[in-house]
Design an enzyme around this catalytic site. Structure first.
Site, PDB file in Angstrom:
ATOM      1  CB  THR A 134      -0.887  -0.016   1.268  1.00 41.82           C
ATOM      2  OG1 THR A 134      -1.421   1.278   1.484  1.00 41.82           O
ATOM      3  CG2 THR A 134      -0.109  -0.390   2.519  1.00 41.82           C
ATOM      4  CE  LYS A 164       0.221  -4.646   2.983  1.00 40.57           C
ATOM      5  NZ  LYS A 164      -0.118  -6.000   2.438  1.00 40.57           N
TER       6      LYS A 164
HETATM    7  P1  NAD Z   1      -9.457  -7.372   2.365  1.00 39.94           P
HETATM    8  O1  NAD Z   1      -9.401  -7.113   3.830  1.00 39.94           O
HETATM    9  O2  NAD Z   1     -10.706  -7.090   1.608  1.00 39.94           O
HETATM   10  O3  NAD Z   1      -9.092  -8.899   2.077  1.00 39.94           O
HETATM   11  C1  NAD Z   1      -8.067  -9.570   2.741  1.00 39.94           C
HETATM   12  C2  NAD Z   1      -8.241 -11.062   2.445  1.00 39.94           C
HETATM   13  O4  NAD Z   1      -7.171 -11.760   3.102  1.00 39.94           O
HETATM   14  C3  NAD Z   1      -9.541 -11.639   3.006  1.00 39.94           C
HETATM   15  O5  NAD Z   1     -10.126 -12.499   2.055  1.00 39.94           O
HETATM   16  C4  NAD Z   1      -9.093 -12.422   4.231  1.00 39.94           C
HETATM   17  O6  NAD Z   1      -9.929 -13.528   4.526  1.00 39.94           O
HETATM   18  C5  NAD Z   1      -7.707 -12.853   3.813  1.00 39.94           C
HETATM   19  N1  NAD Z   1      -6.822 -13.122   4.961  1.00 39.94           N
HETATM   20  C6  NAD Z   1      -6.657 -12.351   6.070  1.00 39.94           C
HETATM   21  N2  NAD Z   1      -5.762 -12.933   6.886  1.00 39.94           N
HETATM   22  C7  NAD Z   1      -5.337 -14.062   6.271  1.00 39.94           C
HETATM   23  C8  NAD Z   1      -4.402 -15.068   6.609  1.00 39.94           C
HETATM   24  N3  NAD Z   1      -3.721 -15.014   7.771  1.00 39.94           N
HETATM   25  N4  NAD Z   1      -4.202 -16.086   5.749  1.00 39.94           N
HETATM   26  C9  NAD Z   1      -4.902 -16.153   4.577  1.00 39.94           C
HETATM   27  N5  NAD Z   1      -5.802 -15.237   4.218  1.00 39.94           N
HETATM   28  C10 NAD Z   1      -6.022 -14.193   5.047  1.00 39.94           C
HETATM   29  O7  NAD Z   1      -8.231  -6.572   1.781  1.00 39.94           O
HETATM   30  P2  NAD Z   1      -8.052  -5.886   0.348  1.00 39.94           P
HETATM   31  O8  NAD Z   1      -8.591  -4.508   0.421  1.00 39.94           O
HETATM   32  O9  NAD Z   1      -8.540  -6.807  -0.693  1.00 39.94           O
HETATM   33  O10 NAD Z   1      -6.472  -5.772   0.290  1.00 39.94           O
HETATM   34  C11 NAD Z   1      -5.683  -6.816  -0.263  1.00 39.94           C
HETATM   35  C12 NAD Z   1      -4.214  -6.426  -0.178  1.00 39.94           C
HETATM   36  O11 NAD Z   1      -4.013  -5.214  -0.897  1.00 39.94           O
HETATM   37  C13 NAD Z   1      -3.735  -6.164   1.245  1.00 39.94           C
HETATM   38  O12 NAD Z   1      -2.433  -6.686   1.362  1.00 39.94           O
HETATM   39  C14 NAD Z   1      -3.725  -4.645   1.367  1.00 39.94           C
HETATM   40  O13 NAD Z   1      -2.741  -4.223   2.281  1.00 39.94           O
HETATM   41  C15 NAD Z   1      -3.383  -4.248  -0.051  1.00 39.94           C
HETATM   42  N6  NAD Z   1      -3.891  -2.934  -0.480  1.00 39.94           N
HETATM   43  C16 NAD Z   1      -5.215  -2.600  -0.288  1.00 39.94           C
HETATM   44  C17 NAD Z   1      -5.672  -1.368  -0.752  1.00 39.94           C
HETATM   45  C18 NAD Z   1      -7.119  -0.968  -0.615  1.00 39.94           C
HETATM   46  O14 NAD Z   1      -7.478   0.168  -0.962  1.00 39.94           O
HETATM   47  N7  NAD Z   1      -8.014  -1.836  -0.165  1.00 39.94           N
HETATM   48  C19 NAD Z   1      -4.785  -0.476  -1.396  1.00 39.94           C
HETATM   49  C20 NAD Z   1      -3.458  -0.853  -1.563  1.00 39.94           C
HETATM   50  C21 NAD Z   1      -3.020  -2.091  -1.115  1.00 39.94           C
END
Ligand code: NAD
Ligand code: TYD
Length: 352
Positions: A134, A164
């Site tokens: 992120t 992160k």
């Molecule tokens: P989210 O919270 O919607 O989804 C996270 C997923 O990971 C869920 O399906 C959850 O069940 C799974 N999970 C959590 N802990 C776990 C574990 N220990 N083992 C296996 N699975 C596990 O998150 P998102 O918004 O889809 O984000 C996904 C990635 O992208 C993250 O790494 C986040 O830091 C990064 N990110 C998100 C954004 C955003 O705007 N949402 C922006 C930039 C980067």
């Protein structure tokens, strides 16, 4: 080796990535997800019966499970989405963030390293570990500061962004120390289908339609840089295919908006597509609430490197993407209803 291992592929971005991947690419997807409150198999319902999609419920912190998955499926790449991802939750309870984002990523790196060491030279050369991160690791910008480049110093301010940042450092170290072929992407705020309604955009759509207040933290002038989730998915595919090993790529849509502007835009689109019964604007529901502790003022991504090196650019503008998103939520109220029962109610009571 024509399989990829995707972690967190039942979450918001992961499920959009898996859906896009399987509509475009030939590799099987091994989808490893713990199914926390944020993971939802309904996101992947259209893949039921698709022989290229193999869902495994499990934790990236489970070393034994990872070992079995690697030896059984021999993936050519890992795309690591699995994480705890919500800043407000990290303020209430940081422990899960340390466990999944740091210890989990470490465990995944260790399993990947052991597997990679056992590959032949060709397999070793072609393998990739892509870590999805992120822009929040870079900290907060003043209004006149330039946007984050890949060389910006890390200055995380929340337990989420600190966890992160720690995982990014581990990924970097596994390349420098062990030669693991890693790639890291740092993306701005995403929005689009399957976004859990604890985050600003889906929360505002859901609350507006439910006749509830639209909570604005502080003065609502905090700036986020918004990217449609399918553009994030295409950027990750691009980096996986052609990114230079060991490099970081910032991903963003050049769409900086103050939160209040985003909420006004959502209200205007809803006024047009699903007007209130009393014909008043949804803006009437806007309510100012106590600010988030340590709230970062501004994020902005300089995405010129990925454009220059890999030719990637987003397809959606904020205007086209946000309209599609509102339309998706209007057409998928059952999805929203299902994910907003149970633990969601407990969260809303704790937070607001
Ligand atoms: P989210 O919270 O919607 O989804 C996270 C997923 O990971 C869920 O399906 C959850 O069940 C799974 N999970 C959590 N802990 C776990 C574990 N220990 N083992 C296996 N699975 C596990 O998150 P998102 O918004 O889809 O984000 C996904 C990635 O992208 C993250 O790494 C986040 O830091 C990064 N990110 C998100 C954004 C955003 O705007 N949402 C922006 C930039 C980067
Ligand atoms: P969020 O969607 O939680 O993403 P992030 O904190 O990762 O940027 O929040 C986006 C912005 O919206 C952030 O500045 C906090 C603000 N916000 C509100 O004003 N009200 C809300 O109810 C929520 C969830 C967020």
């Amino acid at each position: 080796m024509n399989k990829i291992l995707v972690t967190g592929g039942a979450g918001f971005i992961g499920s959009n990535f898996v859906l896009d991947w399987l509509s475009l690419e030939k590799d099987d997807v091994i989808n490893l997800d713990k199914l926390t409150y944020a993971g939802n198999l309904e996101n992947l319902a259209s893949l039921n019966g698709n022989p290229l999609h193999h869902f495994v419920r499990g934790d990236i912190g489970d070393a034994e499970l990872l070992k079995t998955l690697f030896s059984e499926h021999q993936p050519r790449a890992i795309v690591n989405f699995a994480a705890e991802s919500h800043v407000d939750r990290s303020i209430h309870g940081p422990a899960e963030f340390i466990q999944t984002n740091i210890v989990g990523t470490f465990t995944l790196l260790e399993a990947a390293r052991a597997y990679w060491n056992g590959l032949d030279d060709e397999g070793k050369k072609n393998f990739r570990f892509l870590h999805v991160s992120t822009d929040e690791v870079y900290g907060s910008l003043a209004v006149t500061d330039p946007a984050f480049t890949e060389s910006k110093q890390y200055e995380p301010n929340s337990p989420y962004s600190a966890s992160k940042a720690a995982s990014d450092h581990l990924v970097r170290a596994y390349h420098h120390t062990y030669g693991l072929p890693v790639l890291t992407t740092n993306c701005s705020n995403n929005y689009g289908p399957y976004h859990f309604p604890e985050k600003l955009i889906p929360l505002v759509i859901h609350n507006a339609l439910s006749g509830k207040p639209l909570p604005i933290y502080g003065d609502g002038q905090q700036i986020r840089d918004w990217l449609y989730v399918k553009d994030h998915a295409s950027a990750i595919r691009c980096v996986l295919e052609a990114g230079r090993v060991g490099e970081t790529y910032n991903i963003g849509g050049w769409n900086e908006k103050p939160n209040l502007d985003v909420v006004h835009t959502l209200c205007s689109i809803l006024d047009e597509l699903s007007p209130r019964a009393d014909a008043k604007s949804y803006k009437e529901q806007i309510t100012y609430v106590t600010d988030r502790p340590g709230h970062d003022r501004r994020y902005a991504i300089d995405a010129s490197k990925i454009h220059r090196e890999l030719g990637w650019k987003p397809l959606e503008t904020f205007e086209t993407g946000i309209r599609k998103t509102v339309q998706w939520y209007l057409e998928h109220q059952d999805w929203v209803k299902n994910v907003t029962s149970g633990s969601y109610q407990n969260w809303v009571e704790k937070q607001y």
